[in-house]
Design an enzyme around this catalytic site. Structure first.
Site, PDB file in Angstrom:
ATOM      1  N   LYS A   1       7.990 -18.247 -22.030  1.00  0.00           N
ATOM      2  CA  LYS A   1       8.918 -17.927 -23.110  1.00  0.00           C
ATOM      3  C   LYS A   1       9.216 -19.171 -23.939  1.00  0.00           C
ATOM      4  O   LYS A   1       8.912 -20.298 -23.526  1.00  0.00           O
ATOM      5  CB  LYS A   1      10.209 -17.346 -22.537  1.00  0.00           C
ATOM      6  CG  LYS A   1      11.018 -18.305 -21.686  1.00  0.00           C
ATOM      7  CD  LYS A   1      12.280 -17.645 -21.157  1.00  0.00           C
ATOM      8  CE  LYS A   1      13.099 -18.624 -20.315  1.00  0.00           C
ATOM      9  NZ  LYS A   1      14.365 -18.039 -19.843  1.00  0.00           N
TER      10      LYS A   1
ATOM     11  N   TYR B   1      24.021 -44.870 -40.829  1.00  0.00           N
ATOM     12  CA  TYR B   1      25.233 -44.209 -41.285  1.00  0.00           C
ATOM     13  C   TYR B   1      26.479 -44.708 -40.541  1.00  0.00           C
ATOM     14  O   TYR B   1      26.444 -44.950 -39.330  1.00  0.00           O
ATOM     15  CB  TYR B   1      25.125 -42.700 -41.076  1.00  0.00           C
ATOM     16  CG  TYR B   1      24.252 -41.993 -42.095  1.00  0.00           C
ATOM     17  CD1 TYR B   1      24.512 -42.086 -43.462  1.00  0.00           C
ATOM     18  CD2 TYR B   1      23.189 -41.202 -41.685  1.00  0.00           C
ATOM     19  CE1 TYR B   1      23.719 -41.438 -44.389  1.00  0.00           C
ATOM     20  CE2 TYR B   1      22.391 -40.531 -42.601  1.00  0.00           C
ATOM     21  CZ  TYR B   1      22.664 -40.651 -43.956  1.00  0.00           C
ATOM     22  OH  TYR B   1      21.871 -39.992 -44.871  1.00  0.00           O
TER      23      TYR B   1
END
Length: 349
Positions: free
Chosen positions: A35, A244
């Protein structure tokens, strides 16, 4: 090249599947959970690899995933869908010849009315309170379901990664209570359950994370290496900031490498100024804030400027990186971004 490279060792995946298979007896069949695109590593490649090795049962989350695996494998192997026969899935289940794990009386009704005679399995809830039929529902529908030729009855353990947890024994007892005496193949265990021992193995096992090199299978062969290319290098003076919000301030003359990956590629912001990258055997601290597409690393102690640094590899696997990020290896793997250039190694027929 400005694209990071995710190296995937198919031979390691195969070795891990065989190791899982070796833990069970001859009466237990080892399937494979593929999956989420095989936890982000490529379900088509992984399924074909394991099918060549003898795996005949594959497990996906939903019909769309199952159809993609069927397209890769062709006829032969069984492909089970944990989500069952959801509304709107009838055509896909029929065309791809999938085996939905029916989770409710509504799904049983839908499947029998829409695809009479088509294969199906049943999922039971033994205490996790997620998918599956509870005891009263199962007792009501069991005579009809059993008479229609159910392929597999399964449940799922909630705490199998904690071997001493009392929930494991409680769910095992409930699974026996709900299924003993039925002439139908049974499945209770994914990776953690396999490691709990033979009492949990039943007829079919469903290893998932172990195949891809993650815990709780501590002996797993590592599968992935993630190499991030260096885009630019600059020298930063003491007192200057990087990235940042000025979260990193240089305390010395520092050489900073800017690398091509960020939170859009699955590198969580919680790794900011905490993770380590590697140039061979030499650690390079990740410094500053992780941004969408870029991260920065301190390479001051390297003798030369590297072409790339590894954030996953022999010195730092998925679970080690997950510990730094405050999550689990499953999330690290399944978050690995679509922009990575996937490079496969091994896997010869």
């Amino acid at each position: 090249m400005a694209t990071a490279s995710l190296h995937i060792d198919l031979d390691a995946i195969l070795a891990n599947w065989r190791a899982m298979d070796a833990l069970t007896g001859p009466g237990t069949e080892t399937g494979a959970v593929v999956k989420a695109d095989s936890y982000g590593l490529g379900a088509a490649r992984v399924a074909r690899l394991l099918a060549r090795a003898g795996c005949r049962k594959f497990f996906t989350a939903c019909a769309e995933e199952g159809a993609a695996v069927r397209a890769a494998l062709g006829e032969g192997p069984e492909i089970f869908c944990f989500a069952g026969h959801a509304e709107g899935d009838t055509a896909l289940i029929g065309e791809a010849r999938l085996t939905p794990m029916l989770n409710s009386i509504d799904q049983v009704t839908r499947h029998f009315e829409a695809l009479p005679g088509a294969p199906f399995g049943v999922q039971l809830d033994t205490g996790m309170n997620r998918l599956g039929m509870e005891e009263a529902e199962w007792e009501g529908v069991a005579p009809i379901v059993l008479g229609a030729g159910v392929q597999l009855i399964m449940s799922h353990l909630a705490c199998s990664d904690e071997p001493a947890h009392e929930m494991n024994a409680r769910q095992l007892e409930q699974f026996h209570y709900m299924t003993d005496g039925l002439d139908v193949p049974r499945s209770l265990s994914a990776t953690g359950g396999i490691l709990l021992g033979p009492a949990y193995h039943f007829d079919v096992t469903r290893p998932g994370i172990a195949l891809y090199g993650g815990l709780p299978f501590a002996q797993a062969t590592p599968v992935v290496r993630l190499s991030l290319p260096v885009l630019q290098v600059r020298d930063v003076a003491p007192g200057e900031s990087v990235g940042y919000s000025n979260t990193f301030i240089a305390r010395r003359e520092t050489r900073i490498a800017t690398l091509a990956a960020g939170y859009a590629d699955g590198l969580a912001r919680t790794l900011s100024s905490r993770a380590t990258l590697w140039a061979g055997d030499i650690p390079c601290p990740l410094v500053g804030r992780i941004s969408m597409d870029l991260i920065t690393a301190d390479i001051t102690d390297l003798p030369d400027v590297p072409a790339a640094l590894d954030i996953l590899g022999p010195h730092q696997g998925v679970d080690a990186l997950a510990d730094v990020a405050g999550t689990i290896g499953y999330e690290v793997l399944t978050s690995l971004g679509a922009r990575y250039r996937r490079v496969y190694h091994g896997g010869a027929a």
